[in-house]
Design a protein around this motif. Structure first.
Motif, PDB file in Angstrom:
ATOM      1  N   MET C  67      -3.793  -1.667  -0.967  1.00  0.00           N
ATOM      2  CA  MET C  67      -2.943  -2.682  -1.578  1.00  0.00           C
ATOM      3  C   MET C  67      -3.348  -2.946  -3.036  1.00  0.00           C
ATOM      4  O   MET C  67      -2.500  -3.196  -3.889  1.00  0.00           O
ATOM      5  CB  MET C  67      -2.970  -3.960  -0.753  1.00  0.00           C
ATOM      6  N   LYS C  70      -1.721  -0.567  -5.390  1.00  0.00           N
ATOM      7  CA  LYS C  70      -0.332  -0.939  -5.703  1.00  0.00           C
ATOM      8  C   LYS C  70      -0.258  -2.062  -6.743  1.00  0.00           C
ATOM      9  O   LYS C  70       0.742  -2.198  -7.424  1.00  0.00           O
ATOM     10  CB  LYS C  70       0.399  -1.377  -4.424  1.00  0.00           C
TER      11      LYS C  70
ATOM     12  N   ASP E 129       6.676  -1.215  10.585  1.00  0.00           N
ATOM     13  CA  ASP E 129       6.478  -0.132   9.616  1.00  0.00           C
ATOM     14  C   ASP E 129       5.552   0.943  10.191  1.00  0.00           C
ATOM     15  O   ASP E 129       5.760   2.143   9.958  1.00  0.00           O
ATOM     16  CB  ASP E 129       5.881  -0.723   8.326  1.00  0.00           C
TER      17      ASP E 129
ATOM     18  N   ARG F  71       9.822  -7.596  -2.878  1.00  0.00           N
ATOM     19  CA  ARG F  71       8.388  -7.794  -2.634  1.00  0.00           C
ATOM     20  C   ARG F  71       7.868  -6.957  -1.467  1.00  0.00           C
ATOM     21  O   ARG F  71       6.685  -7.069  -1.108  1.00  0.00           O
ATOM     22  CB  ARG F  71       8.089  -9.267  -2.364  1.00  0.00           C
ATOM     23  N   PRO F  73       6.750  -3.853  -0.942  1.00  0.00           N
ATOM     24  CA  PRO F  73       5.464  -3.148  -1.038  1.00  0.00           C
ATOM     25  C   PRO F  73       4.266  -4.075  -1.222  1.00  0.00           C
ATOM     26  O   PRO F  73       3.138  -3.664  -0.944  1.00  0.00           O
ATOM     27  CB  PRO F  73       5.634  -2.245  -2.271  1.00  0.00           C
ATOM     28  N   ASP F  74       4.488  -5.301  -1.672  1.00  0.00           N
ATOM     29  CA  ASP F  74       3.397  -6.282  -1.753  1.00  0.00           C
ATOM     30  C   ASP F  74       3.034  -6.823  -0.376  1.00  0.00           C
ATOM     31  O   ASP F  74       1.896  -7.236  -0.148  1.00  0.00           O
ATOM     32  CB  ASP F  74       3.840  -7.498  -2.586  1.00  0.00           C
ATOM     33  N   LEU F  75       4.023  -6.878   0.513  1.00  0.00           N
ATOM     34  CA  LEU F  75       3.836  -7.530   1.807  1.00  0.00           C
ATOM     35  C   LEU F  75       3.426  -6.572   2.910  1.00  0.00           C
ATOM     36  O   LEU F  75       2.692  -6.947   3.815  1.00  0.00           O
ATOM     37  CB  LEU F  75       5.149  -8.200   2.241  1.00  0.00           C
ATOM     38  N   ILE F  76       3.972  -5.366   2.872  1.00  0.00           N
ATOM     39  CA  ILE F  76       3.753  -4.410   3.960  1.00  0.00           C
ATOM     40  C   ILE F  76       2.700  -3.424   3.463  1.00  0.00           C
ATOM     41  O   ILE F  76       2.961  -2.625   2.566  1.00  0.00           O
ATOM     42  CB  ILE F  76       5.078  -3.688   4.309  1.00  0.00           C
ATOM     43  N   PRO F  77       1.495  -3.481   4.048  1.00  0.00           N
ATOM     44  CA  PRO F  77       0.357  -2.808   3.416  1.00  0.00           C
ATOM     45  C   PRO F  77       0.571  -1.326   3.096  1.00  0.00           C
ATOM     46  O   PRO F  77       0.107  -0.863   2.065  1.00  0.00           O
ATOM     47  CB  PRO F  77      -0.771  -3.003   4.445  1.00  0.00           C
ATOM     48  N   LEU F  78       1.272  -0.584   3.961  1.00  0.00           N
ATOM     49  CA  LEU F  78       1.332   0.863   3.756  1.00  0.00           C
ATOM     50  C   LEU F  78       2.676   1.328   3.202  1.00  0.00           C
ATOM     51  O   LEU F  78       2.961   2.524   3.146  1.00  0.00           O
ATOM     52  CB  LEU F  78       0.980   1.576   5.069  1.00  0.00           C
ATOM     53  N   CYS F  79       3.530   0.391   2.777  1.00  0.00           N
ATOM     54  CA  CYS F  79       4.821   0.720   2.169  1.00  0.00           C
ATOM     55  C   CYS F  79       4.639   1.211   0.735  1.00  0.00           C
ATOM     56  O   CYS F  79       3.809   0.666   0.008  1.00  0.00           O
ATOM     57  CB  CYS F  79       5.682  -0.543   2.099  1.00  0.00           C
ATOM     58  N   HIS F  80       5.448   2.178   0.342  1.00  0.00           N
ATOM     59  CA  HIS F  80       5.397   2.687  -1.030  1.00  0.00           C
ATOM     60  C   HIS F  80       6.160   1.763  -1.979  1.00  0.00           C
ATOM     61  O   HIS F  80       7.234   1.288  -1.626  1.00  0.00           O
ATOM     62  CB  HIS F  80       6.049   4.073  -1.087  1.00  0.00           C
ATOM     63  N   PRO F  81       5.625   1.589  -3.183  1.00  0.00           N
ATOM     64  CA  PRO F  81       6.395   0.877  -4.208  1.00  0.00           C
ATOM     65  C   PRO F  81       7.469   1.841  -4.712  1.00  0.00           C
ATOM     66  O   PRO F  81       7.142   2.881  -5.267  1.00  0.00           O
ATOM     67  CB  PRO F  81       5.366   0.578  -5.304  1.00  0.00           C
TER      68      PRO F  81
END
Lengths: 163, 163, 163, 163, 163, 163
Positions: C67, C70, E129, F71, F73-81
């Protein structure tokens, strides 16, 4: 730049939306915005004297502007999160104002004039924060786009900036 | 409010710092700031017509202002992260402007005038984002503190607002 | 990688800027960084014993690193907000250290070594936060780029990592 | 400062949690942390020469450190969001290093050593970002708490800092 | 808890506002919320098998929940930024669901039920996710407050939780 | 859409990672998600009456949903921005529920179903925050993906939505 005759950020029922730009081309886009902090001769003098090693007062405003440009999609509800590829902030001291200019660049799908305006506003707010103990009446004036280049709608130059 | 004769956010060498306020008392503090989006008669007319169910245009600016106030310590480098206990944004349409007023409240250790100014600026930027396709020359004007109440330095009223 | 002889993030007057990268090609880029939390044998033993179901101590550091990568453009004033396309954090326990390695990948216009370094630093800080009640003297050491691949400047390998 | 013999941020099953501090007293707390960017004589020389009007290189690191301290609860998963009431960053140039010291202050329910460590780390990362084109091998070293004052657990001074 | 008969977050004209809570007392407040990810027997089996050293799947959801609770004022437009003094997330696996419970604590001026609900929602989204490549139909169900303690309005227990 | 038989976000040892998507093609992708706030007839009636000029209650939820999507990618740890190129939120009032639908669009390297789900969850949480003083038992139900279009894995339609 042909102008719209309705608000593009709301649909026909008036509901807010983030307009779909996925079909717009990735292209070089650039915007210039400006604004001004109006303060006192005394404050501008303090800022000039601060032009010494470790004189961070102007740097605070410049960095706030650059970082503010990056936060634009967080702050402006319907702005797209886009790649921001360059930001430059210029601060010029006059007798009783700090003149702020921001240039933003992208190679992405939407223009960057909101990023330029946000950079100017954030730099100006940070400057007011620096000087408010000395001049509680300092104000932020005339934040506006000077010009906008690239993208499908083409170039636009503010009337009073046209040759 | 007695005013300082130097920049409190830099030390004697000019280095920026976040001033230590831990010894300041927790007390009720309140600030009012105002500003204005200058646009065209046509745009104000569009905003008025939008005053229908689902007419989100003004709501976007109001909410951007409230959320912007909460982001103040993220945006203004030397601002303290404080409890923000109330925010109210008022938008008034004139012939060719949107007048913005923000009131911020806290019961904490520092004043909230930067929060009020940031609320006005963010509301104004969001409004410009809404209307920029129709009026690319819209500008944000005269962002300033009207009054400040509470805290050790006491009340301050902008000269032109004094009775 | 040819090296610069001046600071690219400031202009000729010394003013900070976010360098314009809009003309740089989108290409695959990759960076590896490493660092180390130095603590006590007792703490490493606690971390090892935590290797049970629901043993979240190492997961906290791994996720903080991902995190944190990011958040790089939020934290590093002149960093570009770019697409970050992959992050992997590896934690290895030795007798009295936690060795941290981060690999970051992008297909965008700038390198991702700052993202890799930020991932290592954030993972390390989160680890120190986990263990500071047991070892208040834990330190974060030797955060550095090991290698960097792709992009116009080509590959770079840290001298001590070269064959 | 009596030290714990288990990891306070995980429960007895090993699950991570944000420890309940609502019963802890609001009191003055202060932390000092330090670290170092190791680079080359050439880079330190560039930084010194930048000590001119508009020389923003050191200001970038100082401001990154102050703003990084404010982002601590966003970055460190189990850190409490607290009032942060003062931050000061000091940068000292030696022959081939930049020495970083951060002091953080609060009048709240938990200590601020993570804020001080995060300030040092963020200042150091921003410094590396400034100089990485000139010195790609620059590293961030020895980030550690020097001392911690206030709060229930009392004062703690790093062994090598004790008289 | 006496209930309101109008929406407190809008004024008499319908305009949104952040309600002024500066006159409310600082007191201990606590909220418990719950929810559920509904998925397949196969996925729950994968999550159980992941209960090995380095099995981060459940930790990702737990940490997302804790960090999400801290982001509540960023996400919920009219929520106050408050001190959040404790967060605990519990995940329980049944045959084909992951049951999520969050407890939040504060000693501040407003309740923390939005923080508890946001923790449950964010933990649930992070879990989806993790598993969406295996079960694209996974859903998030029944996010609700179970109980709320402390503050002026007193305790409230969800009807079906009452004895 | 062929489905995976393992959790893609953890490696073979169970360690969480942000999967490398740099080799995936930039292509048009779209996702639709839905959910529902379950409340009382009285509350839905209040929301309907709020359908007046300045009636911001529904706008708050719509904007929270749009901003929440950004927001992710800020909230979901493994999501890509990723670039998020369009978001639309629809709110429909029934007798005792608010039905929420979100459509997200991108032209980037990964799907946007997490953005659509996060938009629905955030809109729902903001709606609950608006009404919780009137209905403390309001719940958020059945957040799920309805359909997903574009990308390598192809289209997927929720079984109960198939013709």
């Amino acid at each position: 730049m042909p102008q719209e005759s309705h608000l593009t950020h709301v649909d026909e029922t008036g509901a807010a939306r983030m307009v779909d730009v996925s079909a717009k081309a990735v292209s070089d886009r650039r915007a210039t915005a400006a604004g001004r902090v109006r303060t006192t001769v005394e404050v501008v003098d303090l800022l000039r004297r601060d032009g010494l090693p470790k004189g961070d007062a102007l740097a605070v405003a410049r960095l706030a502007g650059i970082m503010g440009a990056k936060r634009t999609p967080d702050l402006i509800p319907l702005c797209h999160p886009i790649g921001l590829h360059g930001v430059k902030i210029e601060l010029d001291l006059t007798a009783d104002t700090v003149e702020i200019t921001a240039v933003t660049k992208t190679a992405d799908r939407t223009g960057v004039e909101m990023e330029a305006l946000t950079a100017v506003a954030t730099a100006g707010l940070a400057m007011i924060d620096m000087i408010k103990a000395v001049d509680p009446a300092a104000s932020l004036e005339n934040i506006r786009v000077l010009r906008k280049e690239g993208g499908k709608t083409g170039d636009w130059v503010r009337p009073e900036e046209r040759p």
